[in-house]
Design an enzyme around this catalytic site. Sequence first.
Site, short mmCIF file in Angstrom:
data_model
loop_
_atom_site.label_atom_id
_atom_site.label_comp_id
_atom_site.label_asym_id
_atom_site.label_seq_id
_atom_site.Cartn_x
_atom_site.Cartn_y
_atom_site.Cartn_z
N ASP B 106 -4.00 14.13 4.82
CA ASP B 106 -3.11 14.68 3.80
C ASP B 106 -2.50 13.63 2.87
O ASP B 106 -1.52 13.89 2.21
CB ASP B 106 -1.99 15.49 4.47
N GLU B 107 -3.08 12.45 2.83
CA GLU B 107 -2.44 11.37 2.07
C GLU B 107 -3.50 10.43 1.52
O GLU B 107 -4.47 10.13 2.22
CB GLU B 107 -1.59 10.57 3.06
#
EC number: 2.7.7.7
Lengths: 366, 361
Positions: B106-107
């Site tokens: 998610d990053e």
Amino acid sequence: MKFIINREEILLPLQQIVSVIEKRQTMPILSNVLMVIEGDQLTLTGTDLEIQIIAKINIATADPGSITVPARKFLDICRLLPNGAEIKFELQDDKVKIASSRSRFSLSCLPADNYPEFAESELENHLFINAGKFKKALDKTVFCMANQDVRYYLNGLLLNVSNSKLKLVASDGHRLSIYEDNLDQPTGFESRIILPRKGVLELSRLLDDPEAELKVEFSSNNIRIFIKNLIFSAKLVDSKYPDFGKVFQQEFFNQIHIQKQFLKEALTRVAILANEKFKGVTFDISPGSLKMSTHNPEHDEAEEELVIEYTGEPLTIAFNAQYLLDAVSNLDSELAVLTIASNASSCFIDEPGDCGYKFIVMPMRL
Amino acid sequence: MNSTRKIIHIDMDAFFAAVEQRDFPQYRNKPIIVGGTPHSRGVVATCSYEARKYGVHSAMPSAHAYRLCPQAIFVKPRFDAYQEASLAIRKIFADYTDLFEPLSLDEAYLDVSNASLHQGSATLIAKAIKAAIKRETQLIASAGVSYNKFLAKIASDINKPDGLYLITPEQGETFVEQLPVEKFHGIGKATSIKMHSLGIKTGKDLKELPLEMLQHYFGKAGLHYYSISRGIDNRPVNNYRIRKSVGVEITFQQDIKARQDVIAQLQDLMEKALSKVTEKQLVAHTLTVKIKYHDFVQITRSRTLPQTITAAAAIPAILEDLLKNTDIGRRNVRLLGITLSSLESKSGQAHFRQMDLFSDY
């Protein structure tokens, strides 16, 4: 079905059996050990359908019957009970009750009727061999067997019986080991069979008593070996072993004599900086001297020089250091004898004088 | 590294929980906790913003989260779904720059210094990426824009959720000065306690310490703290990833069953996987077969060969062998996959060639 047994009597046979049972099974019953009581004998059976081990244990207090129980769970229970514990085993309805002192276990089980039969053809060939002798033959060869090679016949061990001569051969293509010995009694037959890798490794584990006399029976499809209270069976690899005779029919350089310990130590040190995967080490051999050198993709370099006994042409050859180490480590003598084919296409390793075995390591070419 | 870089840090908001709320409308506007069940020893992986109001945060034991917010819905993680969303997001990044470095599902950091879209404006690109993510995945991301990774990451945290924040090179140093040390990325609980005990509370305090002292107290990390307290962080955005495996798979419109059909499909997949490997100038040593049965039960079988895997005639035999301990032919199959791994570069090979006793004679 009911019996009482001392932990020490069942633990070892159970361990020997469990080691053939595969952890991953599609047929749940194959994770189980088959237990049969007939008369005053308890018979334990484990199989992966390629190999089977049967153990027979004499038992004093028993009611006949048969059942299969999860092998690993049963082993763990027996293993973790205290030394000398008395274990009561009883089948009650669809559960096996195990009790010992203040411990109680209730184990799910599967009926013995569904346990697969290990199909064996008639075993027409017989021979007898001492376990210590056979174990030594295995120790000198098994390390050269291939593992998961697409040439599946190499994932095993060639057993060649020629009347009273026994020959074992193993090779993964990169190295080969050959071991020869005489049997005490002539067999009157000539035969070549390939034992599967897993079977060989399991069998080797079962030969812990060098005094035991083994009875070996086999056909072209199956082998069965009686080891004291155990019966080991395996399906054979259905193939011809490839021909390796040509490797012997070559011209050779003079023999090189090296102190085994020095060679092992130097090889181990040099190999630190060899290519991790291929372990390539170059040998520059000249009269009286062996220079080993290597380098790796990170441009690290290593060199060692050893005093050797050699007279003859200088020569250069490269090996996978690990293969050479494996071979040299399996020599019984203090002195290693290396004999290199004159086109540097192979290297024979053995002892000075007759020793019954020989290792061949194939070189690496640039 | 002389010219100013443009770095974007994209951070998905409550990623796992957001995927759950997207896929299950009944979870929307409710406190959702993805992770272990309250009665297990598991922890919270992610929780929705509705749950955060109650003080629930990630890495907290689920049992504790339950005490804080008993009405929360506890959901088991579905990593396949998160992976899928993550891949979709990475595809969007690739539209804007080749230089992006995923940190987790998610990053990611993106280096858009050389991007030409939106007149090269990093802020506009960040805005566009956020919009694309929303359009393609119905998920919300926060973005931080700055001239290095450290500040971009801090910036993405500022207006979360759905945030977009820019720290310009002019603002950088002043921004860091007022920042409490515990907000610095790479300064964890232990270090911040140590700093507090030394009287270091903000970036400004940190900046006032000479390098020697920082190194004395914090060893190797001292130099890093010295740099970041001045807004300096030269770590490049690294998209160099060592490829560990190459996989292809197929989900059938209708389940297949017959053994020969399975083998044929696997051989087809094998060819595709091999051509991918070859394309990348690699060779593989490990072959893994993945089988998902009709009831979603999934198994894998794997084999590592000493030689490199090629399209040789031996492949059918290996596949047959791998299928030995499976229910192929007995159970319906929904999905098949082939993964090739233990990869190495073709050129790195065969400096030395091992001779073979049987094939070299």
